[in-house]
Design an enzyme around this catalytic site. Structure first.
Site, mmCIF file in Angstrom:
data_model
loop_
_atom_site.group_PDB
_atom_site.id
_atom_site.type_symbol
_atom_site.label_atom_id
_atom_site.label_comp_id
_atom_site.label_asym_id
_atom_site.label_seq_id
_atom_site.Cartn_x
_atom_site.Cartn_y
_atom_site.Cartn_z
ATOM 1 N N HIS A 73 4.989 -11.884 23.767
ATOM 2 C CA HIS A 73 4.001 -11.314 24.553
ATOM 3 C C HIS A 73 4.584 -10.019 24.844
ATOM 4 O O HIS A 73 5.248 -9.403 24.081
ATOM 5 C CB HIS A 73 3.652 -12.089 25.900
ATOM 6 C CG HIS A 73 3.352 -13.468 25.572
ATOM 7 N ND1 HIS A 73 2.115 -13.916 25.255
ATOM 8 C CD2 HIS A 73 4.380 -14.356 25.825
ATOM 9 C CE1 HIS A 73 2.179 -15.410 25.020
ATOM 10 N NE2 HIS A 73 3.467 -15.551 25.218
ATOM 11 N N GLU A 87 5.712 -14.074 32.159
ATOM 12 C CA GLU A 87 6.573 -14.687 30.867
ATOM 13 C C GLU A 87 7.091 -13.405 30.039
ATOM 14 O O GLU A 87 8.310 -13.378 29.601
ATOM 15 C CB GLU A 87 5.693 -15.447 29.941
ATOM 16 C CG GLU A 87 6.425 -16.038 28.679
ATOM 17 C CD GLU A 87 5.549 -16.672 27.927
ATOM 18 O OE1 GLU A 87 4.152 -16.929 28.236
ATOM 19 O OE2 GLU A 87 5.692 -17.168 26.732
ATOM 20 N N HIS A 141 9.737 -17.834 24.301
ATOM 21 C CA HIS A 141 8.745 -18.187 25.167
ATOM 22 C C HIS A 141 9.157 -18.983 26.339
ATOM 23 O O HIS A 141 10.147 -19.491 26.357
ATOM 24 C CB HIS A 141 7.460 -18.778 24.316
ATOM 25 C CG HIS A 141 6.772 -17.702 23.464
ATOM 26 N ND1 HIS A 141 5.792 -16.935 23.782
ATOM 27 C CD2 HIS A 141 7.358 -17.669 22.123
ATOM 28 C CE1 HIS A 141 5.383 -16.429 22.533
ATOM 29 N NE2 HIS A 141 6.457 -16.849 21.784
ATOM 30 N N GLU A 204 10.364 -23.131 23.867
ATOM 31 C CA GLU A 204 9.760 -22.789 25.460
ATOM 32 C C GLU A 204 10.705 -23.266 26.318
ATOM 33 O O GLU A 204 10.788 -24.342 26.647
ATOM 34 C CB GLU A 204 8.329 -23.681 25.381
ATOM 35 C CG GLU A 204 7.397 -23.281 24.359
ATOM 36 C CD GLU A 204 6.439 -22.254 24.687
ATOM 37 O OE1 GLU A 204 6.425 -21.708 25.965
ATOM 38 O OE2 GLU A 204 5.652 -21.927 24.122
HETATM 39 ZN ZN LIG Z 1 4.322 -17.377 25.352
#
Ligand SMILES: [Zn+2]
Length: 241
Positions: A73, A87, A141, A204
């Site tokens: 992102h 995030e 992430h 993640e």
């Molecule tokens: Zn992400």
């Protein structure tokens, strides 16, 4: 933990998440909220044969690998938002710390898809790695879900990629020291996994939507631990220890 998304949850989700190419459909079990390969056209640098070749990385080992690190992102895309955190800020900090750890401790160079809070398209992220001739690619992430109880660690690889599975597994095995909820190593057709010409994994590290995970992610010591463990997982993958 697998969670089924309900209509009510979907309504809550829209207030938590703002990723345009949401990977999950009603009735499906939880999948990481990252852009699928259909989110943008293929990048110019993509070699369609690269994912099929899948030569064991140990055979083509280079003395000084080029490691591509992708902070998820950025800019106008915050990624997951929850518990007062974005995030995009967490991934950038972890990525920058991982770059520092790797270049200080290992005979490797690092190419970053971004080093500040800017927009970078999915195609640009893969073009940067492909055009640099990166040896392997790791995308960082933070997860999010409508059910705030969802928490823990998972990593992802491109379906059928043995090198990707190995990379995702080695990173997972180092990162899991930071988690009690271990969600596993999984495969999905995420854009950055699909269109990178080299072995690729996506991590993640916890859920921004979970209060406990978020409170840990909000500390520099925890983010440094994640960066160190990411780096050690890459070392395990490439150098075997
Ligand atoms: Zn992400």
């Amino acid at each position: 933990m697998k969670l089924t998304r309900t209509l009510a949850a979907a309504l809550v989700m829209t207030s938590i998440l703002s990723v345009p190419a949401f990977a999950q459909k009603p009735g499906q079990t939880l999948i990481a909220n990252e852009a699928l390969s259909s989110a943008e056209p293929a990048p110019a640098s993509f070699d369609p044969n690269s994912k099929n070749a899948d030569v064991p990385q140990s055979i083509v080992i280079a003395a000084n690998p080029i490691i591509a690190i992708d902070a998820g992102h950025g800019g106008s895309d915050p990624g997951g938002v929850g518990n007062g955190l974005y995030e995009k800020n967490l991934t950038l900090d972890i990525a920058n710390r991982a770059k520092s750890y790797i270049t200080t401790n290992y005979p490797a160079s690092v190419v970053m898809t971004r080093s500040s809070d800017v927009d970078v398209s999915l195609a640009s992220r893969t073009n940067i790695a492909n055009n640099a001739g990166a040896t392997f690619f790791v995308s960082m992430h933070i997860n999010a879900f409508s059910d705030a109880s969802a928490n823990g660690l998972e990593t992802w690889y491109y379906p059928g990629s043995t090198n990707g599975l190995n990379l995702a597994t080695d990173v997972y095995n180092k990162l899991k020291a930071s988690y009690t909820t271990l969600r596993g190593v999984k495969s999905a057709d995420f854009y950055v996994l699909h269109y990178t010409n080299m072995p690729a994994a996506l991590g993640e590290t916890g859920f921004i939507s979970n209060a406990t995970d978020a409170s840990k992610l909000n500390t520099t010591t925890f983010r440094q631990s994640l960066a160190t463990q990411y780096s050690q997982g890459m070392h395990l993958y490439y150098w075997g220890n």
